[in-house]
Every structure is written in C-alpha cells, then in structure tokens.
Design a protein around this motif. Structure first.
Motif, mmCIF file in Angstrom:
data_model
loop_
_atom_site.group_PDB
_atom_site.id
_atom_site.type_symbol
_atom_site.label_atom_id
_atom_site.label_comp_id
_atom_site.label_asym_id
_atom_site.label_seq_id
_atom_site.Cartn_x
_atom_site.Cartn_y
_atom_site.Cartn_z
ATOM 1 N N GLY A 137 0.790 -1.222 0.000
ATOM 2 C CA GLY A 137 0.000 0.000 0.000
ATOM 3 C C GLY A 137 0.823 1.273 0.000
ATOM 4 O O GLY A 137 0.280 2.373 -0.087
ATOM 5 N N LEU A 138 2.140 1.116 0.116
ATOM 6 C CA LEU A 138 3.003 2.298 0.150
ATOM 7 C C LEU A 138 3.221 2.821 -1.265
ATOM 8 O O LEU A 138 3.980 2.248 -2.044
ATOM 9 C CB LEU A 138 4.354 1.977 0.798
ATOM 10 N N THR A 139 2.521 3.874 -1.580
ATOM 11 C CA THR A 139 2.682 4.556 -2.867
ATOM 12 C C THR A 139 2.959 6.022 -2.583
ATOM 13 O O THR A 139 2.667 6.518 -1.478
ATOM 14 C CB THR A 139 1.407 4.450 -3.720
ATOM 15 N N PHE A 140 3.505 6.711 -3.565
ATOM 16 C CA PHE A 140 3.734 8.146 -3.392
ATOM 17 C C PHE A 140 2.408 8.858 -3.112
ATOM 18 O O PHE A 140 2.329 9.736 -2.265
ATOM 19 C CB PHE A 140 4.408 8.743 -4.622
ATOM 20 N N ARG A 141 1.375 8.454 -3.821
ATOM 21 C CA ARG A 141 0.063 9.085 -3.646
ATOM 22 C C ARG A 141 -0.451 8.863 -2.219
ATOM 23 O O ARG A 141 -0.973 9.782 -1.585
ATOM 24 C CB ARG A 141 -0.916 8.534 -4.668
ATOM 25 N N ALA A 142 -0.309 7.632 -1.688
ATOM 26 C CA ALA A 142 -0.765 7.346 -0.324
ATOM 27 C C ALA A 142 0.012 8.179 0.699
ATOM 28 O O ALA A 142 -0.560 8.661 1.677
ATOM 29 C CB ALA A 142 -0.626 5.856 -0.023
ATOM 30 N N VAL A 143 1.292 8.361 0.464
ATOM 31 C CA VAL A 143 2.118 9.174 1.361
ATOM 32 C C VAL A 143 1.669 10.630 1.288
ATOM 33 O O VAL A 143 1.544 11.302 2.325
ATOM 34 C CB VAL A 143 3.615 9.020 1.032
ATOM 35 N N ASP A 144 1.421 11.132 0.092
ATOM 36 C CA ASP A 144 0.935 12.510 -0.059
ATOM 37 C C ASP A 144 -0.362 12.721 0.711
ATOM 38 O O ASP A 144 -0.510 13.716 1.429
ATOM 39 C CB ASP A 144 0.708 12.845 -1.544
ATOM 40 N N ALA A 197 13.512 9.658 -5.098
ATOM 41 C CA ALA A 197 13.755 9.224 -6.469
ATOM 42 C C ALA A 197 12.978 7.962 -6.825
ATOM 43 O O ALA A 197 12.644 7.745 -7.988
ATOM 44 C CB ALA A 197 15.244 8.988 -6.692
ATOM 45 N N SER A 198 12.682 7.142 -5.806
ATOM 46 C CA SER A 198 11.980 5.883 -6.064
ATOM 47 C C SER A 198 11.261 5.425 -4.804
ATOM 48 O O SER A 198 11.525 5.926 -3.698
ATOM 49 C CB SER A 198 12.973 4.808 -6.509
ATOM 50 N N ARG A 199 10.399 4.474 -4.978
ATOM 51 C CA ARG A 199 9.713 3.859 -3.850
ATOM 52 C C ARG A 199 10.730 3.173 -2.938
ATOM 53 O O ARG A 199 10.608 3.200 -1.716
ATOM 54 C CB ARG A 199 8.689 2.857 -4.377
ATOM 55 N N ASP A 200 11.754 2.566 -3.522
ATOM 56 C CA ASP A 200 12.810 1.936 -2.727
ATOM 57 C C ASP A 200 13.506 2.953 -1.824
ATOM 58 O O ASP A 200 13.818 2.653 -0.673
ATOM 59 C CB ASP A 200 13.849 1.256 -3.628
ATOM 60 N N ALA A 201 13.748 4.144 -2.354
ATOM 61 C CA ALA A 201 14.381 5.189 -1.540
ATOM 62 C C ALA A 201 13.481 5.562 -0.365
ATOM 63 O O ALA A 201 13.961 5.765 0.752
ATOM 64 C CB ALA A 201 14.683 6.418 -2.395
ATOM 65 N N LEU A 202 12.198 5.631 -0.617
ATOM 66 C CA LEU A 202 11.243 5.950 0.453
ATOM 67 C C LEU A 202 11.214 4.831 1.497
ATOM 68 O O LEU A 202 11.239 5.098 2.701
ATOM 69 C CB LEU A 202 9.858 6.165 -0.144
ATOM 70 N N LEU A 203 11.201 3.580 1.064
ATOM 71 C CA LEU A 203 11.238 2.445 1.983
ATOM 72 C C LEU A 203 12.496 2.487 2.850
ATOM 73 O O LEU A 203 12.438 2.303 4.064
ATOM 74 C CB LEU A 203 11.195 1.123 1.213
ATOM 75 N N THR A 204 13.616 2.730 2.208
ATOM 76 C CA THR A 204 14.894 2.758 2.911
ATOM 77 C C THR A 204 14.927 3.869 3.952
ATOM 78 O O THR A 204 15.354 3.663 5.094
ATOM 79 C CB THR A 204 16.045 2.928 1.891
ATOM 80 N N GLY A 256 -0.892 15.006 3.980
ATOM 81 C CA GLY A 256 -1.726 16.186 3.724
ATOM 82 C C GLY A 256 -1.048 17.207 2.830
ATOM 83 O O GLY A 256 -1.191 18.413 3.042
ATOM 84 N N VAL A 257 -0.302 16.711 1.846
ATOM 85 C CA VAL A 257 0.409 17.593 0.910
ATOM 86 C C VAL A 257 -0.139 17.399 -0.493
ATOM 87 O O VAL A 257 -0.816 16.400 -0.771
ATOM 88 C CB VAL A 257 1.936 17.321 0.944
ATOM 89 N N PRO A 258 0.149 18.324 -1.400
ATOM 90 C CA PRO A 258 -0.343 18.175 -2.769
ATOM 91 C C PRO A 258 0.184 16.907 -3.448
ATOM 92 O O PRO A 258 1.298 16.457 -3.173
ATOM 93 C CB PRO A 258 0.200 19.426 -3.485
ATOM 94 N N THR A 259 -0.634 16.353 -4.314
ATOM 95 C CA THR A 259 -0.240 15.180 -5.087
ATOM 96 C C THR A 259 1.055 15.462 -5.835
ATOM 97 O O THR A 259 1.224 16.529 -6.421
ATOM 98 C CB THR A 259 -1.357 14.807 -6.086
ATOM 99 N N GLY A 260 1.970 14.517 -5.769
ATOM 100 C CA GLY A 260 3.251 14.658 -6.450
ATOM 101 C C GLY A 260 4.385 15.124 -5.548
ATOM 102 O O GLY A 260 5.545 15.117 -5.944
ATOM 103 N N THR A 261 4.044 15.521 -4.324
ATOM 104 C CA THR A 261 5.075 16.027 -3.416
ATOM 105 C C THR A 261 6.091 14.943 -3.070
ATOM 106 O O THR A 261 7.303 15.158 -3.160
ATOM 107 C CB THR A 261 4.451 16.600 -2.130
ATOM 108 N N ALA A 262 5.614 13.765 -2.667
ATOM 109 C CA ALA A 262 6.536 12.687 -2.273
ATOM 110 C C ALA A 262 7.454 12.299 -3.427
ATOM 111 O O ALA A 262 8.645 12.070 -3.227
ATOM 112 C CB ALA A 262 5.761 11.477 -1.770
#
Length: 191
Positions: free
Chosen positions: A27-34, A49-56, A38-44
């Motif tokens: 369920g971890l997507t950039f959109r779900a994180v945004d 650079a990638s979902r892997d970077a966010l996971l890390t 509570g930030v505009p779509t596309g912020t994350a």
C-alpha cells in the motif's frame, strides 16, 4: 529553504511509516504518502527518487524515533547497576517501543520487504546491527549485571513480546507483560 525541505522530507517519511503500518508495503505509494502527509499530489515523488528510496528512509527513520530522550538516558546512568535497574530499563524499552505502535508495525513490514529488496536489507541489517552493538556497548559501560549474550537474548525475547503486544494485544495483559520482562531479566541475566 533547506530547513523547510528537511522538515517536509521528515514529514513525508513519517507519513510513509504510517502508511506502512496501516496498509502494508504493497500500500506504500507516493500518492498514499501525499494523502497521509496532507500535501499536494506529487510532493513525495519530488522528494524521493523511487519507492525503494522511500522504503529505505522509512526504515532508518523508525529507528531514529525509537531512541530514548536524554533525560531517560541520564536517569538510567544514575541508577544503581543491579537486576532491579535492569528490569526497569527493559520495561521502559518495551513500553517506549510499544508506544510507537505504527513505527514497530512499519518496521515489521519493512523487514518482510527486505527479504525481497537487497538494498533495503542492507540498510536494515546495518541499522539493526548498529543498534544491537550500541546496546551491548551501553551495557558494558553501565556496569549492569550480565554479559553481551544476555543483552542479545533479551533483545530477541523482548522483540517478540512487543510483536505479541502490538499484533495480538489481548494475549498478555500489561501486568503479564511486566512480569514476563522481569522473568526474562531474572532468568537470562547471570550475576
């Protein structure tokens, strides 16, 4: 501007932790994180650079948030280094980690995801190894009873107790949890 960006990045990583705990790794997507942040779509996607970077980064951030504050560390260092103090310390650790429920659940998701993502596995392995080593070093400097093996055994036993408390909270009451922590210290720590 740099401070604002670092604050926004931290808020996005904290939101990623919440999403991981609620929705799991899938369920971890950039959109779900945004949405969670509570930030505009596309912020994350602008910050990572990638979902892997966010996971890390979420994996690293969980451990940052588990760290005790300086007042607790000072109080622990001033206490008598005996089994009673050790038991109190272990109860505080279990309580502190359990209190950050979403962080621990996110960490469980990250650990599972690390079985499939070598880069994340490297980050988590380094972080967990550093945490264990820091606990052993603290123990050796503190004069508390027991040895490095006792620290590692308590780490393993109490981690599963925390999993039990967070995933199936009705298996053990809080009083039983405290008794189990005391019994673990009593039986594992040799004077």
């Amino acid at each position: 501007m740099v401070r604002r960006n670092s604050e926004r990045r931290a808020a996005l990583v904290d939101a990623a932790i919440e999403v991981l705990a609620k929705e799991g790794a899938r369920g971890l997507t950039f959109r779900a994180v945004d949405v969670e942040a509570g930030v505009p779509t596309g912020t994350a996607s602008n910050y990572f650079a990638s979902r892997d970077a966010l996971l890390t980064q979420a994996g690293a951030r969980v451990y940052e948030r588990f760290q005790p504050d300086e007042a607790l560390i000072a109080r622990q260092r001033a206490a008598t280094p005996d089994k009673e103090t050790y038991t109190t310390l272990m109860r505080e650790v279990v309580g502190r980690v359990s209190a950050f429920r979403t962080g621990y659940l996110a960490l469980l998701e990250l650990r599972l995801e690390a079985t499939r993502r070598p880069e994340l596995r490297v980050v988590l392995t380094e972080r967990v190894r550093a945490d264990v080593d820091a606990n052993v070093a603290y123990h050796e400097q503190s004069g508390l009873p027991g040895d490095a093996t006792a620290v590692r055994l308590l780490y393993l036993a109490l981690n599963w107790l925390i999993v039990e408390q967070l995933t199936l909270p009705d298996v053990f009451s809080e009083a039983e949890r405290d008794q189990l922590v005391a019994a673990a210290v009593e039986r594992i720590v040799i004077l």
